[in-house]
Design a protein around this motif. Structure first.
Motif, PDB file in Angstrom:
ATOM      1  N   ALA A  59      77.440  27.129  33.994  1.00 34.38           N
ATOM      2  CA  ALA A  59      76.680  26.244  33.112  1.00 34.38           C
ATOM      3  C   ALA A  59      76.008  27.091  32.047  1.00 34.38           C
ATOM      4  O   ALA A  59      75.720  28.277  32.265  1.00 34.38           O
ATOM      5  CB  ALA A  59      75.637  25.462  33.908  1.00 34.38           C
ATOM      6  N   GLU A  60      75.773  26.483  30.900  1.00 31.34           N
ATOM      7  CA  GLU A  60      75.072  27.197  29.837  1.00 31.34           C
ATOM      8  C   GLU A  60      74.295  26.234  28.954  1.00 31.34           C
ATOM      9  O   GLU A  60      74.635  25.058  28.840  1.00 31.34           O
ATOM     10  CB  GLU A  60      76.039  28.020  28.996  1.00 31.34           C
ATOM     11  CG  GLU A  60      76.983  27.226  28.130  1.00 31.34           C
ATOM     12  CD  GLU A  60      77.883  28.111  27.282  1.00 31.34           C
ATOM     13  OE1 GLU A  60      77.355  28.932  26.495  1.00 31.34           O
ATOM     14  OE2 GLU A  60      79.107  27.980  27.418  1.00 31.34           O
ATOM     15  N   VAL A  61      73.229  26.768  28.391  1.00 32.56           N
ATOM     16  CA  VAL A  61      72.472  26.026  27.391  1.00 32.56           C
ATOM     17  C   VAL A  61      73.170  26.311  26.063  1.00 32.56           C
ATOM     18  O   VAL A  61      73.251  27.461  25.627  1.00 32.56           O
ATOM     19  CB  VAL A  61      70.999  26.484  27.343  1.00 32.56           C
ATOM     20  CG1 VAL A  61      70.261  25.785  26.213  1.00 32.56           C
ATOM     21  CG2 VAL A  61      70.321  26.218  28.681  1.00 32.56           C
ATOM     22  N   VAL A  62      73.695  25.272  25.442  1.00 35.27           N
ATOM     23  CA  VAL A  62      74.460  25.425  24.212  1.00 35.27           C
ATOM     24  C   VAL A  62      73.523  25.604  23.021  1.00 35.27           C
ATOM     25  O   VAL A  62      73.736  26.452  22.168  1.00 35.27           O
ATOM     26  CB  VAL A  62      75.404  24.226  23.998  1.00 35.27           C
ATOM     27  CG1 VAL A  62      76.170  24.357  22.696  1.00 35.27           C
ATOM     28  CG2 VAL A  62      76.346  24.086  25.183  1.00 35.27           C
ATOM     29  N   PHE A  83      73.562  21.168  27.029  1.00 34.86           N
ATOM     30  CA  PHE A  83      74.076  22.068  28.062  1.00 34.86           C
ATOM     31  C   PHE A  83      75.524  21.704  28.369  1.00 34.86           C
ATOM     32  O   PHE A  83      75.982  20.598  28.089  1.00 34.86           O
ATOM     33  CB  PHE A  83      73.217  21.977  29.332  1.00 34.86           C
ATOM     34  CG  PHE A  83      73.138  20.592  29.904  1.00 34.86           C
ATOM     35  CD1 PHE A  83      74.021  20.176  30.890  1.00 34.86           C
ATOM     36  CD2 PHE A  83      72.187  19.688  29.451  1.00 34.86           C
ATOM     37  CE1 PHE A  83      73.959  18.883  31.415  1.00 34.86           C
ATOM     38  CE2 PHE A  83      72.104  18.398  29.967  1.00 34.86           C
ATOM     39  CZ  PHE A  83      73.005  17.998  30.955  1.00 34.86           C
ATOM     40  N   ARG A  84      76.222  22.668  28.960  1.00 33.62           N
ATOM     41  CA  ARG A  84      77.624  22.464  29.311  1.00 33.62           C
ATOM     42  C   ARG A  84      77.851  22.967  30.733  1.00 33.62           C
ATOM     43  O   ARG A  84      77.329  24.004  31.123  1.00 33.62           O
ATOM     44  CB  ARG A  84      78.541  23.211  28.350  1.00 33.62           C
ATOM     45  CG  ARG A  84      80.009  23.096  28.705  1.00 33.62           C
ATOM     46  CD  ARG A  84      81.010  23.770  27.761  1.00 33.62           C
ATOM     47  NE  ARG A  84      80.523  24.872  26.977  1.00 33.62           N
ATOM     48  CZ  ARG A  84      80.286  24.817  25.655  1.00 33.62           C
ATOM     49  NH1 ARG A  84      80.454  23.708  24.990  1.00 33.62           N
ATOM     50  NH2 ARG A  84      79.891  25.886  25.017  1.00 33.62           N
ATOM     51  N   PHE A  85      78.628  22.206  31.511  1.00 39.55           N
ATOM     52  CA  PHE A  85      79.084  22.636  32.831  1.00 39.55           C
ATOM     53  C   PHE A  85      80.575  22.877  32.738  1.00 39.55           C
ATOM     54  O   PHE A  85      81.302  22.039  32.198  1.00 39.55           O
ATOM     55  CB  PHE A  85      78.826  21.555  33.888  1.00 39.55           C
ATOM     56  CG  PHE A  85      77.448  21.599  34.478  1.00 39.55           C
ATOM     57  CD1 PHE A  85      77.185  22.367  35.599  1.00 39.55           C
ATOM     58  CD2 PHE A  85      76.421  20.870  33.923  1.00 39.55           C
ATOM     59  CE1 PHE A  85      75.919  22.406  36.155  1.00 39.55           C
ATOM     60  CE2 PHE A  85      75.150  20.890  34.463  1.00 39.55           C
ATOM     61  CZ  PHE A  85      74.891  21.664  35.589  1.00 39.55           C
ATOM     62  N   ASP A  86      81.046  23.986  33.234  1.00 38.52           N
ATOM     63  CA  ASP A  86      82.474  24.290  33.289  1.00 38.52           C
ATOM     64  C   ASP A  86      82.877  24.453  34.752  1.00 38.52           C
ATOM     65  O   ASP A  86      82.164  25.090  35.532  1.00 38.52           O
ATOM     66  CB  ASP A  86      82.787  25.574  32.523  1.00 38.52           C
ATOM     67  CG  ASP A  86      82.554  25.423  31.036  1.00 38.52           C
ATOM     68  OD1 ASP A  86      83.017  24.420  30.463  1.00 38.52           O
ATOM     69  OD2 ASP A  86      81.893  26.297  30.447  1.00 38.52           O
ATOM     70  N   GLY A  87      84.017  23.871  35.118  1.00 34.94           N
ATOM     71  CA  GLY A  87      84.526  24.019  36.480  1.00 34.94           C
ATOM     72  C   GLY A  87      83.789  23.177  37.503  1.00 34.94           C
ATOM     73  O   GLY A  87      83.886  23.431  38.693  1.00 34.94           O
ATOM     74  N   GLN A 117      75.883  14.538  34.213  1.00 31.59           N
ATOM     75  CA  GLN A 117      75.322  14.208  32.891  1.00 31.59           C
ATOM     76  C   GLN A 117      76.160  14.816  31.769  1.00 31.59           C
ATOM     77  O   GLN A 117      75.954  14.482  30.608  1.00 31.59           O
ATOM     78  CB  GLN A 117      73.903  14.769  32.764  1.00 31.59           C
ATOM     79  CG  GLN A 117      72.862  14.107  33.634  1.00 31.59           C
ATOM     80  CD  GLN A 117      71.540  14.843  33.519  1.00 31.59           C
ATOM     81  OE1 GLN A 117      71.239  15.689  34.343  1.00 31.59           O
ATOM     82  NE2 GLN A 117      70.763  14.528  32.498  1.00 31.59           N
ATOM     83  N   ALA A 118      77.056  15.716  32.118  1.00 28.47           N
ATOM     84  CA  ALA A 118      77.810  16.451  31.104  1.00 28.47           C
ATOM     85  C   ALA A 118      79.234  15.945  30.930  1.00 28.47           C
ATOM     86  O   ALA A 118      80.044  16.605  30.305  1.00 28.47           O
ATOM     87  CB  ALA A 118      77.821  17.940  31.462  1.00 28.47           C
ATOM     88  N   PHE A 119      79.550  14.787  31.487  1.00 27.45           N
ATOM     89  CA  PHE A 119      80.899  14.267  31.345  1.00 27.45           C
ATOM     90  C   PHE A 119      80.877  13.087  30.390  1.00 27.45           C
ATOM     91  O   PHE A 119      80.411  12.008  30.722  1.00 27.45           O
ATOM     92  CB  PHE A 119      81.474  13.856  32.703  1.00 27.45           C
ATOM     93  CG  PHE A 119      81.950  15.026  33.504  1.00 27.45           C
ATOM     94  CD1 PHE A 119      83.267  15.434  33.429  1.00 27.45           C
ATOM     95  CD2 PHE A 119      81.064  15.745  34.295  1.00 27.45           C
ATOM     96  CE1 PHE A 119      83.702  16.540  34.149  1.00 27.45           C
ATOM     97  CE2 PHE A 119      81.486  16.837  35.018  1.00 27.45           C
ATOM     98  CZ  PHE A 119      82.805  17.244  34.946  1.00 27.45           C
TER      99      PHE A 119
END
Length: 178
Positions: A59-62, A83-87, A117-119
């Motif tokens: 995850a990261e704060v974009v 923010f973004r979640f990957d995987g 929340q990230a989808f």
């Protein structure tokens, strides 16, 4: 004579096992709760489970900025971050604490973000949220804490028989040094 010794030795071992098994059932051998040590906060983190193992997600704060919330403009500036979640899975993914911090990395305001929340509708894995802080001008950044907060197993106090084991660290709060 050899058969008698084998039989006696086997019977003794069986008695010892039965005694130990009964002692384990009747004695409170310790339902123990452990709390995971908080991982290193960062703008970009790898998600850790309650055992400290990487979960294969990141995850990261974009980005972030101070602005008025469009539905509550009288509330003053809030920290608006993406923010973004990957995987991570859309429905069974992790949840991470997120904090707005000052230049010393002291938390000014915290919350929790969920991978769900990230989808977005177009397969986007980026979400946004808001954090309220007492002094917005002191915000120097927004950090994620890598410990997955989505698993909250039963504690020994709730269920001494089946509870216990590792639990996520206490959620981050205002004043915590990250």
């Amino acid at each position: 004579m050899f058969r008698v010794r084998v039989f006696a030795g086997g019977a003794l071992a069986l008695v010892v096992l039965v005694v130990l098994a009964r002692a384990g059932c009747s004695a409170d051998w310790g339902c123990t709760d452990t709390t995971t040590k908080r991982g290193e906060a960062g703008v970009k983190v790898r998600v850790e489970d309650v055992y400290g193992q990487l979960r294969g997600a990141g995850a990261e704060v974009v980005d972030w900025r101070l602005e008025l919330h469009p539905q509550e403009p009288s509330g003053g500036d809030l920290v608006h971050f993406h923010f973004r979640f990957d995987g991570a899975g859309e429905f069974n993914g992790p949840a991470l604490d997120v904090c707005a911090v000052d230049k010393e990395r002291v938390a000014l305001g915290c919350g929790t973000v969920y991978s769900s929340q990230a989808f977005g509708p177009n397969g986007d894995t980026t979400g946004d949220d808001w954090l309220a802080v007492e002094h917005p001008s002191e915000v120097a950044g927004v950090l994620l804490i890598p410990n997955d907060q989505s698993y909250q197993g039963r504690t020994c106090g709730e269920d001494a028989k089946d509870g216990g084991g590792p639990h996520p660290p206490k959620p981050a709060a205002r004043g915590d040094q990250l």
